[in-house]
Scaffold this active site. Sequence first.
Site, PDB file in Angstrom:
ATOM      1  N   ASN A   9     -10.191 -27.028  -6.058  1.00 44.94           N
ATOM      2  CA  ASN A   9      -9.395 -28.127  -6.589  1.00 44.94           C
ATOM      3  C   ASN A   9      -8.036 -27.546  -6.941  1.00 44.94           C
ATOM      4  OD1 ASN A   9      -8.200 -30.183  -8.030  1.00 44.94           O
ATOM      5  ND2 ASN A   9      -9.620 -30.079  -9.780  1.00 44.94           N
ATOM      6  N   LYS A  11      -5.356 -29.012  -7.878  1.00 48.38           N
ATOM      7  CA  LYS A  11      -4.594 -29.728  -8.917  1.00 48.38           C
ATOM      8  C   LYS A  11      -3.142 -29.898  -8.441  1.00 48.38           C
ATOM      9  CE  LYS A  11      -7.942 -28.022 -12.162  1.00 48.38           C
ATOM     10  NZ  LYS A  11      -8.342 -27.781 -13.527  1.00 48.38           N
ATOM     11  N   HIS A  94     -12.233 -36.737 -12.634  1.00 46.16           N
ATOM     12  CA  HIS A  94     -12.001 -35.391 -13.178  1.00 46.16           C
ATOM     13  C   HIS A  94     -11.604 -35.511 -14.647  1.00 46.16           C
ATOM     14  CE1 HIS A  94     -10.219 -31.483 -13.927  1.00 46.16           C
ATOM     15  NE2 HIS A  94     -10.925 -31.046 -12.909  1.00 46.16           N
ATOM     16  N   GLU A  96      -9.415 -34.147 -16.356  1.00 44.75           N
ATOM     17  CA  GLU A  96      -7.968 -34.276 -16.606  1.00 44.75           C
ATOM     18  C   GLU A  96      -7.505 -35.711 -16.375  1.00 44.75           C
ATOM     19  OE1 GLU A  96      -6.841 -31.023 -14.069  1.00 44.75           O
ATOM     20  OE2 GLU A  96      -7.784 -29.654 -15.490  1.00 44.75           O
ATOM     21  N   GLU A 165     -18.849 -30.664 -14.903  1.00 46.45           N
ATOM     22  CA  GLU A 165     -17.789 -29.783 -15.377  1.00 46.45           C
ATOM     23  C   GLU A 165     -17.612 -29.963 -16.882  1.00 46.45           C
ATOM     24  OE1 GLU A 165     -14.790 -28.741 -12.094  1.00 46.45           O
ATOM     25  OE2 GLU A 165     -14.258 -30.745 -12.765  1.00 46.45           O
ATOM     26  N   GLY A 171     -10.718 -24.272 -17.074  1.00 47.59           N
ATOM     27  CA  GLY A 171      -9.458 -23.556 -17.266  1.00 47.59           C
ATOM     28  C   GLY A 171      -9.407 -22.722 -18.540  1.00 47.59           C
ATOM     29  N   SER A 211     -14.211 -22.579 -14.843  1.00 48.43           N
ATOM     30  CA  SER A 211     -13.992 -21.138 -14.884  1.00 48.43           C
ATOM     31  C   SER A 211     -14.877 -20.339 -13.934  1.00 48.43           C
ATOM     32  CB  SER A 211     -14.133 -20.625 -16.325  1.00 48.43           C
ATOM     33  OG  SER A 211     -13.187 -21.270 -17.165  1.00 48.43           O
TER      34      SER A 211
HETATM   35  P1  PGA Z   1     -11.188 -24.110 -13.401  1.00 52.85           P
HETATM   36  O1  PGA Z   1     -11.079 -25.685 -13.075  1.00 52.85           O
HETATM   37  O2  PGA Z   1     -12.004 -23.496 -12.300  1.00 52.85           O
HETATM   38  O3  PGA Z   1      -9.775 -23.622 -13.412  1.00 52.85           O
HETATM   39  O4  PGA Z   1     -11.860 -23.983 -14.722  1.00 52.85           O
HETATM   40  C1  PGA Z   1     -12.147 -26.399 -12.562  1.00 52.85           C
HETATM   41  C2  PGA Z   1     -11.762 -27.829 -12.324  1.00 52.85           C
HETATM   42  O5  PGA Z   1     -10.929 -28.353 -13.081  1.00 52.85           O
HETATM   43  O6  PGA Z   1     -12.259 -28.487 -11.403  1.00 52.85           O
END
Ligand code: PGA
Length: 247
Positions: A9, A11, A94, A96, A165, A171, A211
């Site tokens: 992903n 982003k 997601h 976010e 997630e 993150g 992560s």
């Molecule tokens: P990350 O993000 O691997 O940076 O923790 C995962 C995601 O947001 O899908």
Amino acid sequence: MKKKIILGNWKMHKTIKEAADFIGKLLPYLPKSSNQIGLAVPFTAIWESSRLATGTSLKIGAQNMSDATEGAFTGEIAASMLKDAGAQFVLLGHSERRRIFHETDAFIQAKVTRALQEGLEIVLCIGETQEERRRDFRAVLQKQLQTALQGISAFQTKSIMIAYEPVWAIGTGKVATPAEVQEVHSWIRECFQKRWPQETARLIPLLYGGSVQPDNISSFWKQPDIQGVLVGGASLHIKTFIEMVQS
Ligand code: PGA
């Protein structure tokens, strides 16, 4: 050996040229097995990425879309446009999108319905916050799943993947343990088995995200109910992504 799925992903990262460079370097490393590799790229990079991925096993997807077919929705993008640009799948819900853009479960459900109507595969993202984990996180996940997948037939589940997630793991470098993820995934599987025929429920891929890195990815493959991973930060660097593909 079970089939594994690794989705990146990106982003809001990478220009068209950066996407093309990345994909050019990735192609020789794509697995010959049935394992599946995909990249959810920015809208602007979908066309070029899918052009480069044509004839390979790499799947290109988007990270969001509108719930409407078309119309006066300035700044939005329709599922049919994503398909037209070459996207095969789309991430929906997601954390976010939920947190920063205030997307509700009902809104995500409308997008799920639209995406499936247009023939896109969906990766439905669900997850609890740290605070919700302390309280009743199963209730949170159940509501997210139930609302977003309302009215979905057993047949339609063929186009659905779930990405669990936990918000606290995205993150942050605070990865959930494989045992924690397995527990949640097996519970999701049980919920699905109550709703759709056993065999149908068994085939819905359950991914973990939060992560994931080259040094922890292998630990997830050992768990029976983890079919794949959704990788954010570590999918941006070609070296780390190839390392994960080779895991
Ligand atoms: P990350 O993000 O691997 O940076 O923790 C995962 C995601 O947001 O899908």
